[in-house]
Motif scaffolding. Structure first.
Motif, PDB file in Angstrom:
ATOM      1  N   ILE A   1       0.952  -1.201   0.134  1.00 46.95           N
ATOM      2  CA  ILE A   1      -0.044  -0.517  -0.079  1.00 46.95           C
ATOM      3  C   ILE A   1       0.461   1.284  -0.041  1.00 46.95           C
ATOM      4  O   ILE A   1       2.492   1.213   0.828  1.00 46.95           O
ATOM      5  N   GLN A   2      -0.094   2.841  -0.723  1.00 47.75           N
ATOM      6  CA  GLN A   2       0.695   3.763  -0.092  1.00 47.75           C
ATOM      7  C   GLN A   2       0.889   4.022   0.981  1.00 47.75           C
ATOM      8  O   GLN A   2      -0.029   4.405   1.613  1.00 47.75           O
ATOM      9  N   GLU A   3       2.304   4.641   1.606  1.00 50.78           N
ATOM     10  CA  GLU A   3       2.047   5.965   3.144  1.00 50.78           C
ATOM     11  C   GLU A   3       0.752   6.276   3.079  1.00 50.78           C
ATOM     12  O   GLU A   3       0.360   7.557   2.160  1.00 50.78           O
ATOM     13  N   GLY A   4       0.272   6.692   4.111  1.00 48.48           N
ATOM     14  CA  GLY A   4      -1.427   7.052   4.634  1.00 48.48           C
ATOM     15  C   GLY A   4      -2.042   6.760   4.117  1.00 48.48           C
ATOM     16  O   GLY A   4      -3.378   6.632   4.722  1.00 48.48           O
ATOM     17  N   GLU A   5      -2.647   5.173   3.342  1.00 52.04           N
ATOM     18  CA  GLU A   5      -3.180   4.207   3.880  1.00 52.04           C
ATOM     19  C   GLU A   5      -3.655   3.788   4.947  1.00 52.04           C
ATOM     20  O   GLU A   5      -2.996   3.364   5.843  1.00 52.04           O
ATOM     21  N   ASN A   6      -4.889   3.357   4.846  1.00 52.29           N
ATOM     22  CA  ASN A   6      -5.400   2.030   5.979  1.00 52.29           C
ATOM     23  C   ASN A   6      -5.416   0.149   5.494  1.00 52.29           C
ATOM     24  O   ASN A   6      -5.301   0.537   4.622  1.00 52.29           O
ATOM     25  N   LEU A   7      -5.319   0.043   7.004  1.00 54.65           N
ATOM     26  CA  LEU A   7      -5.335  -1.359   5.611  1.00 54.65           C
ATOM     27  C   LEU A   7      -5.509  -2.627   7.439  1.00 54.65           C
ATOM     28  O   LEU A   7      -5.825  -2.018   8.494  1.00 54.65           O
ATOM     29  N   THR A   8      -6.421  -3.556   7.094  1.00 54.76           N
ATOM     30  CA  THR A   8      -6.678  -4.407   7.855  1.00 54.76           C
ATOM     31  C   THR A   8      -5.953  -5.853   7.388  1.00 54.76           C
ATOM     32  O   THR A   8      -6.703  -6.275   6.810  1.00 54.76           O
ATOM     33  N   VAL A   9      -5.627  -6.661   8.197  1.00 57.04           N
ATOM     34  CA  VAL A   9      -4.879  -8.317   8.364  1.00 57.04           C
ATOM     35  C   VAL A   9      -5.483  -9.236   9.117  1.00 57.04           C
ATOM     36  O   VAL A   9      -6.733  -8.700   9.953  1.00 57.04           O
ATOM     37  N   TYR A  10      -6.035 -10.545   9.056  1.00 59.46           N
ATOM     38  CA  TYR A  10      -7.017 -10.954   9.769  1.00 59.46           C
ATOM     39  C   TYR A  10      -6.132 -12.412   9.386  1.00 59.46           C
ATOM     40  O   TYR A  10      -5.223 -13.016   9.859  1.00 59.46           O
ATOM     41  N   CYS A  11      -6.468 -12.995  11.208  1.00 64.44           N
ATOM     42  CA  CYS A  11      -5.898 -14.141  11.459  1.00 64.44           C
ATOM     43  C   CYS A  11      -7.256 -15.538  12.179  1.00 64.44           C
ATOM     44  O   CYS A  11      -8.295 -15.043  13.069  1.00 64.44           O
ATOM     45  N   ASN A  12      -7.370 -16.189  11.100  1.00 64.18           N
ATOM     46  CA  ASN A  12      -8.577 -17.162  11.194  1.00 64.18           C
ATOM     47  C   ASN A  12      -8.310 -18.294  11.740  1.00 64.18           C
ATOM     48  O   ASN A  12      -7.275 -18.533  11.429  1.00 64.18           O
ATOM     49  N   SER A  13      -9.364 -18.778  12.966  1.00 69.50           N
ATOM     50  CA  SER A  13      -8.650 -20.415  13.004  1.00 69.50           C
ATOM     51  C   SER A  13     -10.492 -21.033  13.574  1.00 69.50           C
ATOM     52  O   SER A  13     -11.209 -20.563  14.064  1.00 69.50           O
ATOM     53  N   SER A  14     -10.602 -22.315  13.326  1.00 70.42           N
ATOM     54  CA  SER A  14     -11.918 -23.190  13.754  1.00 70.42           C
ATOM     55  C   SER A  14     -11.294 -23.614  15.150  1.00 70.42           C
ATOM     56  O   SER A  14     -11.987 -23.961  16.245  1.00 70.42           O
ATOM     57  N   SER A  15      -9.984 -23.473  16.140  1.00 76.20           N
ATOM     58  CA  SER A  15      -9.616 -23.115  16.781  1.00 76.20           C
ATOM     59  C   SER A  15     -10.061 -22.436  18.671  1.00 76.20           C
ATOM     60  O   SER A  15      -9.873 -21.044  17.722  1.00 76.20           O
ATOM     61  N   VAL A  16     -10.388 -22.449  19.334  1.00 77.76           N
ATOM     62  CA  VAL A  16     -10.210 -21.955  20.502  1.00 77.76           C
ATOM     63  C   VAL A  16      -9.007 -21.797  21.068  1.00 77.76           C
ATOM     64  O   VAL A  16      -8.421 -22.634  21.300  1.00 77.76           O
ATOM     65  N   PHE A  17      -8.642 -20.179  21.340  1.00 78.33           N
ATOM     66  CA  PHE A  17      -6.598 -19.922  22.294  1.00 78.33           C
ATOM     67  C   PHE A  17      -7.695 -19.229  23.484  1.00 78.33           C
ATOM     68  O   PHE A  17      -8.401 -18.826  23.822  1.00 78.33           O
ATOM     69  N   SER A  18      -7.152 -19.586  24.553  1.00 79.82           N
ATOM     70  CA  SER A  18      -6.844 -18.684  25.574  1.00 79.82           C
ATOM     71  C   SER A  18      -6.086 -17.729  25.319  1.00 79.82           C
ATOM     72  O   SER A  18      -6.406 -16.849  26.108  1.00 79.82           O
ATOM     73  N   SER A  19      -5.486 -17.563  24.959  1.00 78.28           N
ATOM     74  CA  SER A  19      -5.097 -15.843  24.846  1.00 78.28           C
ATOM     75  C   SER A  19      -4.936 -16.077  22.551  1.00 78.28           C
ATOM     76  O   SER A  19      -4.243 -16.636  22.096  1.00 78.28           O
ATOM     77  N   LEU A  20      -4.556 -15.098  22.117  1.00 77.99           N
ATOM     78  CA  LEU A  20      -3.773 -14.676  21.351  1.00 77.99           C
ATOM     79  C   LEU A  20      -2.935 -13.050  20.459  1.00 77.99           C
ATOM     80  O   LEU A  20      -3.368 -12.420  22.088  1.00 77.99           O
ATOM     81  N   GLN A  21      -1.886 -13.564  20.167  1.00 75.97           N
ATOM     82  CA  GLN A  21      -0.885 -12.653  20.470  1.00 75.97           C
ATOM     83  C   GLN A  21      -0.416 -12.337  19.050  1.00 75.97           C
ATOM     84  O   GLN A  21      -0.667 -13.177  18.246  1.00 75.97           O
ATOM     85  N   TRP A  22      -0.313 -11.020  18.517  1.00 73.16           N
ATOM     86  CA  TRP A  22       0.827 -10.541  16.986  1.00 73.16           C
ATOM     87  C   TRP A  22       2.208 -10.176  17.215  1.00 73.16           C
ATOM     88  O   TRP A  22       2.260 -10.106  18.209  1.00 73.16           O
ATOM     89  N   TYR A  23       2.762 -10.453  16.261  1.00 74.04           N
ATOM     90  CA  TYR A  23       3.994  -9.901  16.069  1.00 74.04           C
ATOM     91  C   TYR A  23       4.403  -9.961  15.119  1.00 74.04           C
ATOM     92  O   TYR A  23       3.851  -9.203  13.768  1.00 74.04           O
ATOM     93  N   ARG A  24       5.291  -8.991  14.842  1.00 77.47           N
ATOM     94  CA  ARG A  24       6.202  -8.163  13.764  1.00 77.47           C
ATOM     95  C   ARG A  24       7.689  -8.605  13.539  1.00 77.47           C
ATOM     96  O   ARG A  24       8.295  -8.968  14.862  1.00 77.47           O
ATOM     97  N   GLN A  25       7.667  -9.217  12.499  1.00 72.36           N
ATOM     98  CA  GLN A  25       9.797  -9.569  12.587  1.00 72.36           C
ATOM     99  C   GLN A  25       9.948  -8.538  11.413  1.00 72.36           C
ATOM    100  O   GLN A  25       9.661  -8.589  10.386  1.00 72.36           O
TER     101      GLN A  25
END
Lengths: 113, 110
Positions: free
Chosen positions: B13-37
């Motif tokens: 995307i271009q600088e200044g734009e908005n975005l959404t990314v998704y994470c989906n599963s059929s499992s139920v989690f105790s917690s969910l974490q987002w990392y950047r690498q």
């Protein structure tokens, strides 16, 4: 040290050789994870330790892979009869427990030639 | 088969734009974490969400955990080139076991 330390940072080995990868977690962290990451992919789960025991080793691809954590601190991932397909970055992470941050090392880049 | 499916796989995307990314599963989690690498580095934690429906904000980043604790989204407002990287979600089970998705590779062009 303050963070998770992995050694060596790079390892080049010949096909068929045996390698050991070491992970020194943050002191006091009971949970330790090993992942394998190929270029452009997310970390692929290998094994998870809680203390000295392997709580889940379902991610180890075959019996050439083995990991130990004898004193509940340092862990060693051992790969026998290496194959070119084993080439990847091997990541280690540790945490204090449930719902807490996992801290990663910088990984060991393994290249099998 | 990934336990956690992330989409899109790539986003440019271009600088200044908005975005959404998704994470989906059929499992139920105790917690969910987002990392950047970043290249050559291990993943670094951005946020942990624990409660179903929870929303957390970190400057221009907004994270949401689904009501059923099976999915999550990451929304970035006014993206900057410094946001470029691989964004990974990780689901944690009750026994502290943790699995990662394949990641969304984001490129923000100046």
């Amino acid at each position: 040290g303050a963070g998770v330390s992995q050694t060596p940072s790079n390892k080049v080995t010949e096909k068929g050789k045996y390698v050991e990868l070491r992970c020194d977690p943050i002191s006091g962290h009971t949970a330790l994870y090993w992942y394998r990451q190929s270029l452009g992919q997310g970390p692929e789960f290998l094994i998870y330790f809680q203390g000295t025991g392997a709580a889940d080793d379902s991610g180890l691809p075959n019996d050439r892979f083995f990991a130990v954590r004898p004193e509940g601190s340092v862990s060693t991932l051992k790969i026998q009869r290496t194959e070119r397909g084993d080439s990847a970055v091997y990541l280690c992470a540790s945490s204090t427990g449930l719902n807490t941050e996992a801290f990663f090392g910088q990984g060991t880049r393994l290249t099998v030639v | 088969t990934q336990l956690l499916e992330q989409s899109p796989q790539f986003l440019s995307i271009q600088e200044g734009e908005n975005l959404t990314v998704y994470c989906n599963s059929s499992s139920v989690f105790s917690s969910l974490q987002w990392y950047r690498q970043e290249p050559g580095e291990g993943p670094v934690l951005l946020v942990t969400v624990v409660t179903g429906g929870e929303v957390k904000k970190l400057k221009r980043l907004t994270f949401q955990f689904g009501d059923a604790r099976k999915d999550s989204s990451l929304h970035i407002t006014a993206a900057q080139p410094g946001d470029t990287g691989l964004y990974l979600c990780a689901g944690e089970y009750n026994n502290n076991d943790m699995r990662f998705g394949a990641g969304t590779r984001l490129t923000v062009k100046p």
